[in-house]
Scaffold this motif. Structure first.
Motif, PDB file in Angstrom:
ATOM      1  N   GLY A  30     -37.368 -32.438  69.119  1.00  0.00           N
ATOM      2  CA  GLY A  30     -37.811 -33.286  70.283  1.00  0.00           C
ATOM      3  C   GLY A  30     -36.548 -33.839  70.764  1.00  0.00           C
ATOM      4  N   CYS A  31     -36.233 -33.982  72.105  1.00  0.00           N
ATOM      5  CA  CYS A  31     -35.211 -34.541  72.382  1.00  0.00           C
ATOM      6  C   CYS A  31     -35.127 -35.098  73.882  1.00  0.00           C
ATOM      7  N   SER A  32     -34.993 -36.379  74.236  1.00  0.00           N
ATOM      8  CA  SER A  32     -34.768 -36.770  75.399  1.00  0.00           C
ATOM      9  C   SER A  32     -33.452 -37.413  75.729  1.00  0.00           C
ATOM     10  N   SER A  72     -40.939 -26.375  75.855  1.00  0.00           N
ATOM     11  CA  SER A  72     -41.503 -27.206  76.811  1.00  0.00           C
ATOM     12  C   SER A  72     -40.426 -28.117  77.284  1.00  0.00           C
ATOM     13  N   SER A  73     -40.026 -28.238  78.498  1.00  0.00           N
ATOM     14  CA  SER A  73     -39.041 -29.156  79.000  1.00  0.00           C
ATOM     15  C   SER A  73     -39.592 -29.917  80.563  1.00  0.00           C
ATOM     16  N   THR A  74     -39.034 -31.020  80.509  1.00  0.00           N
ATOM     17  CA  THR A  74     -39.282 -31.548  81.613  1.00  0.00           C
ATOM     18  C   THR A  74     -38.233 -32.418  82.326  1.00  0.00           C
ATOM     19  N   ARG A  75     -37.992 -33.027  83.326  1.00  0.00           N
ATOM     20  CA  ARG A  75     -36.958 -33.833  83.747  1.00  0.00           C
ATOM     21  C   ARG A  75     -37.352 -34.696  84.607  1.00  0.00           C
ATOM     22  N   PHE A  83     -36.732 -29.084  88.586  1.00  0.00           N
ATOM     23  CA  PHE A  83     -37.096 -27.952  87.340  1.00  0.00           C
ATOM     24  C   PHE A  83     -36.017 -28.071  86.118  1.00  0.00           C
ATOM     25  N   THR A  84     -36.499 -27.550  85.368  1.00  0.00           N
ATOM     26  CA  THR A  84     -35.648 -27.299  84.017  1.00  0.00           C
ATOM     27  C   THR A  84     -35.955 -26.216  83.587  1.00  0.00           C
ATOM     28  N   SER A 111     -36.148 -33.872  79.039  1.00  0.00           N
ATOM     29  CA  SER A 111     -36.943 -33.951  77.664  1.00  0.00           C
ATOM     30  C   SER A 111     -37.258 -32.531  77.405  1.00  0.00           C
ATOM     31  N   SER A 112     -36.846 -31.973  75.824  1.00  0.00           N
ATOM     32  CA  SER A 112     -37.501 -30.688  75.402  1.00  0.00           C
ATOM     33  C   SER A 112     -38.232 -30.860  74.194  1.00  0.00           C
ATOM     34  N   ILE A 113     -39.352 -30.213  73.965  1.00  0.00           N
ATOM     35  CA  ILE A 113     -40.050 -30.148  72.794  1.00  0.00           C
ATOM     36  C   ILE A 113     -39.976 -28.559  72.382  1.00  0.00           C
TER      37      ILE A 113
END
Lengths: 119, 146
Positions: A30-32, A72-75, A83-84, A111-113
């Motif tokens: 996981g990373c933000s 899964s990713s968001t921004r 979008f990511t 963010s990515s998971i």
């Protein structure tokens, strides 16, 4: 009576393999990070790098078993959000890109998971 | 013979919140607590929560905008957010996106007790997207609990 087990490490009976978490699986990465690729919160991330506008490389501390993870990713964005995309993926990391709502790449916190199997 | 340990509460011995697990391939270890999602929800855009974990309530804060309120707070405003959006009709499938909303444009709306999320739909090479209520969306949060 509630049973409590205090333990530091869980492994299989042989002591070298994983145990089954019945009907559950932990995320493996996981990373933000900010729009400048600086990490705000992460686990199993060894480094991030800014590869240009809206383009971020994420490297894992412990590799996946192969290049087929579940991502899964968001921004972050304004009310007109963007979008990511997970652009490339390998056992050792992935690239996430961030674009505006009209499609151009933008520097924004992302963010990515990642789920899957570790090597 | 497979060994099965049945227990209700699992804690770290050295530190209650730190249990190490072995990777599937046996080459690495990781902290179990890091990989466990701290909150998630799946809800319709009619504001019905289908299922959730560590969610005290869901707030509909506008078209395509929702606030996920946590039962147990995160330990900071720095955590990881994932999600997705669902549509039932083919008309709404293109360009669906779900993410965090920063209504001020520069203010991160991740708080320790809630997270603002938004559903944005319809981007193309020639058209911008817009906040929209779709059929349902899901949100997942990783990080450290307080």
């Amino acid at each position: 009576m509630t049973s409590v087990l205090n333990v530091d490490t869980i492994a299989d009976k042989a002591g070298t393999g994983p145990v089954g978490l019945t009907k559950q699986q932990a995320a493996k990465c996981g990373c933000s990070h900010g729009g400048d690729a600086v990490v705000t919160k992460s686990f199993n991330i060894s480094s991030t790098s800014d590869q240009g506008t809206g383009n971020y490389d994420l490297s894992y501390t412990n590799n996946l078993s192969d290049s087929v993870g579940i991502y899964s990713s968001t921004r972050d964005g304004t009310t007109t959000i963007g979008f990511t995309f997970v652009e490339t993926r390998s056992a050792s990391g992935h690239t996430v890109q961030s674009s505006g709502h009209a499609g151009s790449l933008q520097d924004k916190p992302c963010s990515s998971i990642v789920h899957g199997d570790l090597a | 013979m497979a060994s099965i340990l049945k227990v209700d509460d699992l804690r770290g011995n050295t530190a209650a919140g730190n249990i190490t697990i072995t990777s599937e391939g046996g080459a690495a270890t990781m902290q179990l607590q890091q990989g466990v999602a701290k909150s998630w929800t799946a809800h319709t855009h009619g504001d019905t929560v289908d299922d959730s974990f560590n969610l005290s309530s869901l707030t509909d804060s506008g078209t395509g905008l929702f606030i996920c309120n946590f039962s147990s707070n995160m330990n900071s405003t720095k955590y990881i957010v994932g999600g997705g959006v669902g549509v039932y009709s083919s008309a709404g499938r293109g360009g669906d996106f779900v993410g965090m909303n920063m209504s001020g444009g520069s203010t991160d709306n991740r708080a320790s007790d809630h997270c603002d999320v938004a559903v944005n739909v319809g981007s193309s090479a020639s058209a911008n997207s817009a906040l929209q209520d779709r059929d349902w969306s899901m949100h997942i949060f990783h990080g450290d609990l307080a």
